[in-house]
Design an enzyme around this catalytic site. Structure first.
Site, short mmCIF file in Angstrom:
data_model
loop_
_atom_site.label_atom_id
_atom_site.label_comp_id
_atom_site.label_asym_id
_atom_site.label_seq_id
_atom_site.Cartn_x
_atom_site.Cartn_y
_atom_site.Cartn_z
N LYS A 87 1.07 -1.52 -0.32
CA LYS A 87 0.04 0.01 0.02
C LYS A 87 0.89 1.42 0.21
CE LYS A 87 -4.01 1.42 2.74
NZ LYS A 87 -5.15 2.01 3.74
N SER A 162 -9.38 2.02 3.17
CA SER A 162 -8.90 2.61 2.13
C SER A 162 -7.73 1.68 1.34
CB SER A 162 -8.29 3.57 2.85
OG SER A 162 -7.14 2.77 3.98
N SER A 186 -9.73 -0.65 6.37
CA SER A 186 -9.30 -0.92 5.67
C SER A 186 -8.82 -1.63 4.78
CB SER A 186 -8.95 0.68 5.75
OG SER A 186 -9.22 1.65 5.54
N1 GLN Z 1 -12.98 3.72 6.34
C1 GLN Z 1 -12.90 4.03 7.58
C2 GLN Z 1 -12.21 5.81 7.53
O1 GLN Z 1 -12.36 6.33 6.65
C3 GLN Z 1 -11.38 3.53 7.85
C4 GLN Z 1 -10.26 4.01 7.05
C5 GLN Z 1 -9.57 2.84 7.31
O2 GLN Z 1 -9.62 2.16 8.15
N2 GLN Z 1 -7.71 3.37 7.43
O3 GLN Z 1 -11.83 6.02 8.50
#
Ligand code: GLN
Length: 491
Positions: A87, A162, A186
């Site tokens: 990532k 994400s 994410s």
């Molecule tokens: N969807 C969650 C957020 O927007 C989780 C994001 C993540 O785990 N990095 O914060």
């Protein structure tokens, strides 16, 4: 199922353990594996946009070095030569680490994250940088300065986020496995949307050194893979104590992969939290996927017990206060002076800061910085931040209590399968879809998302298993059993 929108692999490039076996038997080489993934990527990634960068030369150099080691009988581990995608928020020396943000354009990491160190020490090849929501803030990979990633099962849909790039490159056969990060879902949510396996380890299991911080008390790195065995293998490689991360747990990380060899599924107790099924927007296909998974465990002789997570309803609110508060502080370092792009050069310092941040951050990141700054401001600290921390403790206690009665809790990953790009128009609607994943990060425990079934539109649906702190062994065992059963059904 095949349609012009479906780029899912018919012949997947296989798993880490299969690749390792082929390499160990000299049936293939790292160069051959990497070349075929690069060819696959050249054929499909224009339509998926899962990679923000894939440096062919760097990959081939690492693959050649691995093949030379093997030829000389010096393989670093059974996995030497297996490629893994990374990532774009994890530092790899000399490579861009842009977090899919304009503000970090041109920035190259000057050191390896601990997870990268450990992957390299085992001979893994870093295979490209995967797309993400900017600074890991989002649930769809639509908020990326590099453009959205698309779901390989239906390119009109999002891959989740994400770590949407990581999940999409694995699901579309461009990578054997990938590394992601999970602050509030994410890893698990994109894995669920893309029909692959995603593991969020216990907080502190995997070092965060070299991960660009979003919300430090919630962030955790973990694997996205084609099966549960691969998740166990990668956790063993990347996990374990690291003195460079003060929140790293003292234990070393071992035995996960071996623990999958003889699973006595009958000994596992599965908890079903009623509150999880009363959530607004839970679709019938997701509900029935989880119910049929419960049925499979029951038929296999597992004990099924009801458990309660009474504070679930406060989880989203608490998460979005704590995560934004920490983000507002963590992202203060991006000022145009130390990293990446600078605007307003030649003006005074304050103008340079303001212009850099105005031009460099996207709308969602700005929204979160503003919200986080607000909840930490002196007039509102007690009303919001302190309360959210109290809720966090209650949620942690809920899970501790529930997980004293069972080995794993079963739940949906998201209320609904992948949605169409652009169809979720308000931030709140997007945030609400994190209801099943954020409580796990607030509690600091471990969880895994496993593909369950496809819904009517042939989009994958995932099932989540949640385990107690440091209880990855029963978690992976229960997940491995279920996943193997599903695979048998499918074949
Ligand atoms: N969807 C969650 C957020 O927007 C989780 C994001 C993540 O785990 N990095 O914060």
């Amino acid at each position: 199922m095949a349609s012009q929108y479906n780029l899912q692999m018919t012949a997947s490039p296989g798993t880490i353990h299969e690749a390792a076996q082929a390499l160990n038997h000299s049936d293939t080489t790292s160069v051959a594996i990497c070349q075929s993934l690069i060819a696959r990527s050249a054929a499909v990634d224009a339509r998926i946009n899962g990679f923000v960068a894939l440096d062919h030369d760097a990959v081939m150099k690492a693959a050649e070095a691995s093949d030379r080691r093997r030829a000389a009988g010096n393989a670093l581990s059974p996995y030497d030569g297996v490629p893994v995608a990374v990532k774009d928020n994890i530092s790899v020396t000399g490579q861009g680490c842009g977090c899919a943000s304009k503000i970090l354009s041109g920035y190259h990491a000057t050191y390896d994250a601990t997870v990268i160190d450990r992957l390299r020490n085992a001979g893994f090849v870093c295979f490209g940088r995967t797309n993400m929501d900017e600074f890991a803030m989002g649930s769809s990979t639509e908020h990326s300065a590099c453009g959205p990633t698309r779901n390989p099962w239906d390119t009109r849909c999002v891959p989740g986020g994400s770590s949407g790039g990581s999940a999409a490159v694995v699901a579309s056969g461009q990578a054997i496995a990938a590394i992601g990060s999970d602050t509030g879902g994410s890893i698990r949510q994109p894995a669920g949307f893309c029909g692959v396996v995603g593991l969020k380890p216990t907080y502190g299991r995997v070092s965060r050194y070299g991960l660009v911080a979003f919300a430090s008390s919630l962030d955790q790195i973990g694997p996205i893979t084609n099966d549960v065995r691969d998740a166990a293998i990668l956790l063993e490689v990347i996990g374990g104590h690291d003195p460079r991360d003060t929140t790293s747990l003292p234990d070393n990380c071992g035995g996960f992969h071996k623990a999958l060899d003889n699973v006595s599924i009958r000994d596992i107790t599965v908890g079903v939290p009623r509150e999880f099924f009363d959530v607004d927007g839970l679709t019938p296909e997701v509900r029935s996927a989880v119910e049929s998974a419960v049925g499979m465990y029951r038929d296999a002789g597992c004990r099924i017990v009801d458990v309660e997570i009474p504070h679930l309803k406060y989880a989203i609110a608490a998460y979005y206060i704590i995560a934004t508060a920490e983000a507002s502080s963590n992202l203060a370092r991006f000022d145009g002076i130390r990293y990446g792009a600078r605007a307003g050069d030649g003006d005074d310092l304050l103008t340079a800061y303001l212009q850099t941040r105005k031009n460099g951050f996207g709308a969602e990141v700005k929204r979160r910085i503003i919200l986080g700054t607000f909840v930490l401001s002196s007039g509102y600290y007690d009303a919001y931040y302190l309360r959210a921390q109290k809720i966090r403790t209650l949620i942690r206690n809920d899970f501790e209590h529930a997980l004293a009665q069972c080995d794993v809790i079963i739940s949906p990953v998201t209320p609904a399968p992948a949605f169409k790009l652009g169809s979720v128009t308000t931030p709140l609607e997007m945030y609400l879809s994190d209801i099943y994943t954020v409580p796990v990060n607030l509690a600091g425990i471990c969880a895994i998302s496993i593909p369950a079934s496809a819904d009517g539109r042939a989009l994958p649906v995932g099932v989540q298993l949640i385990g107690a702190s440091m209880a990855e062994v029963p978690l992976l065992q229960a997940a491995h059993w279920y996943h193997s059963q599903r695979e048998e059904h499918a074949s």
